[in-house]
Motif scaffolding. Structure first.
Motif, mmCIF file in Angstrom:
data_model
loop_
_atom_site.group_PDB
_atom_site.id
_atom_site.type_symbol
_atom_site.label_atom_id
_atom_site.label_comp_id
_atom_site.label_asym_id
_atom_site.label_seq_id
_atom_site.Cartn_x
_atom_site.Cartn_y
_atom_site.Cartn_z
ATOM 1 N N UNK A 1 -11.677 -6.797 10.992
ATOM 2 C CA UNK A 1 -12.138 -6.804 12.371
ATOM 3 C C UNK A 1 -11.899 -5.503 13.107
ATOM 4 N N UNK A 2 -11.349 -4.514 12.413
ATOM 5 C CA UNK A 2 -11.109 -3.212 13.033
ATOM 6 C C UNK A 2 -12.209 -2.230 12.635
ATOM 7 N N UNK A 3 -12.182 -1.043 13.235
ATOM 8 C CA UNK A 3 -13.150 -0.009 12.849
ATOM 9 C C UNK A 3 -12.818 0.443 11.422
ATOM 10 N N UNK A 4 -13.739 0.316 10.490
ATOM 11 C CA UNK A 4 -13.440 0.659 9.094
ATOM 12 C C UNK A 4 -13.388 2.165 8.867
ATOM 13 N N UNK A 5 -12.639 2.558 7.858
ATOM 14 C CA UNK A 5 -12.593 3.965 7.470
ATOM 15 C C UNK A 5 -13.872 4.331 6.720
ATOM 16 N N UNK A 6 -14.106 5.628 6.584
ATOM 17 C CA UNK A 6 -15.261 6.089 5.825
ATOM 18 C C UNK A 6 -15.227 5.621 4.384
ATOM 19 N N UNK A 7 -14.016 5.514 3.804
ATOM 20 C CA UNK A 7 -13.868 5.063 2.418
ATOM 21 C C UNK A 7 -14.322 3.612 2.263
ATOM 22 N N UNK A 8 -13.940 2.746 3.212
ATOM 23 C CA UNK A 8 -14.362 1.344 3.145
ATOM 24 C C UNK A 8 -15.881 1.252 3.246
ATOM 25 N N UNK A 9 -16.463 2.003 4.180
ATOM 26 C CA UNK A 9 -17.922 1.977 4.354
ATOM 27 C C UNK A 9 -18.617 2.458 3.081
ATOM 28 N N UNK A 10 -18.086 3.505 2.494
ATOM 29 C CA UNK A 10 -18.698 4.057 1.277
ATOM 30 C C UNK A 10 -18.681 3.035 0.140
ATOM 31 N N UNK A 11 -17.575 2.300 -0.006
ATOM 32 C CA UNK A 11 -17.481 1.286 -1.058
ATOM 33 C C UNK A 11 -18.496 0.166 -0.826
ATOM 34 N N UNK A 12 -18.641 -0.264 0.424
ATOM 35 C CA UNK A 12 -19.608 -1.320 0.746
ATOM 36 C C UNK A 12 -21.028 -0.839 0.458
ATOM 37 N N UNK A 13 -21.335 0.391 0.861
ATOM 38 C CA UNK A 13 -22.672 0.956 0.628
ATOM 39 C C UNK A 13 -22.966 1.054 -0.862
ATOM 40 N N UNK A 14 -21.968 1.458 -1.635
ATOM 41 C CA UNK A 14 -22.158 1.579 -3.082
ATOM 42 C C UNK A 14 -22.526 0.245 -3.707
ATOM 43 N N UNK A 15 -21.874 -0.826 -3.254
ATOM 44 C CA UNK A 15 -22.187 -2.150 -3.792
ATOM 45 C C UNK A 15 -23.607 -2.580 -3.418
#
Length: 302
Positions: A163-177
């Motif tokens: 529920x917090x602002x995600x880091x760039x690393x978290x976003x990148x992992x989600x995008x990769x999936x």
């Protein structure tokens, strides 16, 4: 005649008595100390003052300004570019950004791309009461996706971040999936000759138009050997030359020869020549290219 008593001796004796008393007192104190495990620690309560309605409104307003800082920057840069408001002082938009803001071309375009993504996320985040991005790096991976996928990726990343602002690393992992979910099966084969297509991927900067030999086939990428080494490249960044098997074998030999010379550590001008060979769009060397490469092999390889 009896010797008068020494003052020093008395002083020493007095000091010894005092030391002994102090030691005994300390021992008494130690013996009377309470077991730390049963000690009670008193903590003073701190009263938290609730925000007034006006303060809550001010806080929300300021938080929105922080969130929108990079969005406003990207939006302003896009308007400066589109209206050519730099033309009175600079020939190109890139020169203007470098001199005025200290931005490289890439920095400016990353901000403009991020502003487009932010605009796409505002409605969906307000609808689901989700946090908006606060920095360009958090949305950079999302720029590769379609608008509806951008919203899906951000909502998922916020969920992963608790529920917090995600880091760039978290976003990148989600995008990769998400990208792997939509990719077609890998149909490349070992020793196939492919061209690298950069498509705004900063990790492949300088490798655009290079040809390479597929040395390993993975699920969603290939390991490709090019003129200066091996790289893992996603399927979306590869394009087959569709060479015949004999042509692929010939290019494999040329690639191995270029690599041996490159790792011999020659000067930059020679490396530039090798790079030019690594960007050929034909499956052979000209007579002159063959002579120069052979000469370099004689110079480098014992």
């Amino acid at each position: 005649m009896p010797k008068p008593p020494s003052r020093r001796s008395k002083a020493t004796s007095g000091a010894s008595t005092d030391s002994a008393s102090a030691a005994n007192s300390a021992n008494e104190d130690i013996s009377q100390q309470v077991d730390p495990s049963s000690a009670t620690i008193t903590v003073s309560a701190v009263e938290v003052t609730e925000l007034t309605q006006e303060e809550q409104s001010d806080r929300l307003h300021l938080e929105r300004k922080v969130e929108r800082a990079f969005f406003e920057a990207g939006k302003a840069l896009a308007e400066l570019r589109d209206r050519r408001l730099y033309r009175s002082s600079h020939r190109t938009f890139e020169d203007y950004c470098r001199d005025r803001f200290g931005h490289s071309r890439r920095q400016s375009y990353l901000l403009m791309d991020a502003a487009v993504v932010f605009d796409n996320l505002v409605e969906i985040c307000d609808q689901f009461d989700h946090k908006l991005p606060t920095a360009e790096g958090q949305v950079r991976p999302i720029t590769k996706l379609e608008p509806h996928e951008q919203q899906e990726a951000w909502l998922r990343a916020v969920e992963v971040a608790g529920g917090k602002v995600p880091t760039g690393r978290i976003v990148k992992d989600v995008v990769q999936r998400i990208m792997e979910r939509t990719q077609v099966p890998n149909t490349y084969q070992l020793e196939e000759v492919c061209q690298i297509v950069v498509k705004d991927n900063p990790e492949l900067r300088g490798k655009g138009s290079c040809w390479g030999i597929v040395s390993q086939v993975n699920e969603f990428s290939c390991t490709v050997k090019i003129w200066d080494g091996e790289y893992a490249v996603g399927l979306q960044h590869l394009k087959s030359y569709n060479y015949l098997p004999a042509e692929c074998q010939q290019m494999q030999v040329i690639c191995d020869r270029i690599n041996r010379v490159y790792w011999g550590g020659l000067e930059e001008s020679v490396q530039r020549f090798l790079e030019s060979l690594g960007k050929l769009n034909r499956a052979y060397l000209t007579d002159l290219e063959e002579k120069v490469l052979s000469l370099l092999e004689l110079e480098i390889i014992p």
